[in-house]
Write a protein that holds these residues in place. Structure first.
Motif, short mmCIF file in Angstrom:
data_model
loop_
_atom_site.label_atom_id
_atom_site.label_comp_id
_atom_site.label_asym_id
_atom_site.label_seq_id
_atom_site.Cartn_x
_atom_site.Cartn_y
_atom_site.Cartn_z
N GLY A 22 67.62 15.62 12.50
CA GLY A 22 68.61 15.74 13.58
C GLY A 22 68.20 14.95 14.81
N LYS A 27 70.88 13.87 17.53
CA LYS A 27 71.48 15.18 17.79
C LYS A 27 70.37 16.19 18.07
N PHE A 32 72.64 19.84 15.06
CA PHE A 32 72.53 19.35 13.69
C PHE A 32 72.62 20.51 12.71
#
Length: 71
Positions: A22, A27, A32
């Motif tokens: 992620g 993110k 995520f």
């Protein structure tokens, strides 16, 4: 196999955590994780994740070795 399952397998093969995947894809780990729970990744997001992980995405993840993570 779901996209989330594919992403988990990808992480195992890369030797990283889902949170790290992620982070490298831009993110937060929380965002995520939520996308994984909802199975709400777009194809463009999957391509970005693959690129960040050093892979290609063509409906499957293709490892640098050529091995595929697919369903």
């Amino acid at each position: 196999m779901s996209v989330s399952e594919q992403l988990k397998i990808l992480c195992v093969k890369l030797g990283i955590s889902v949170s790290e995947l992620g982070r490298i894809s831009g993110k937060s780990p929380q965002a995520f994780s939520q996308k994984m729970k909802r199975e709400s990744f777009t194809v463009d997001e999957l391509k970005q994740i693959a690129e960040a992980a050093g892979c290609q995405y063509e409906g499957t993840f293709i490892m640098p070795s050529g091995e595929k993570v697919t369903y």
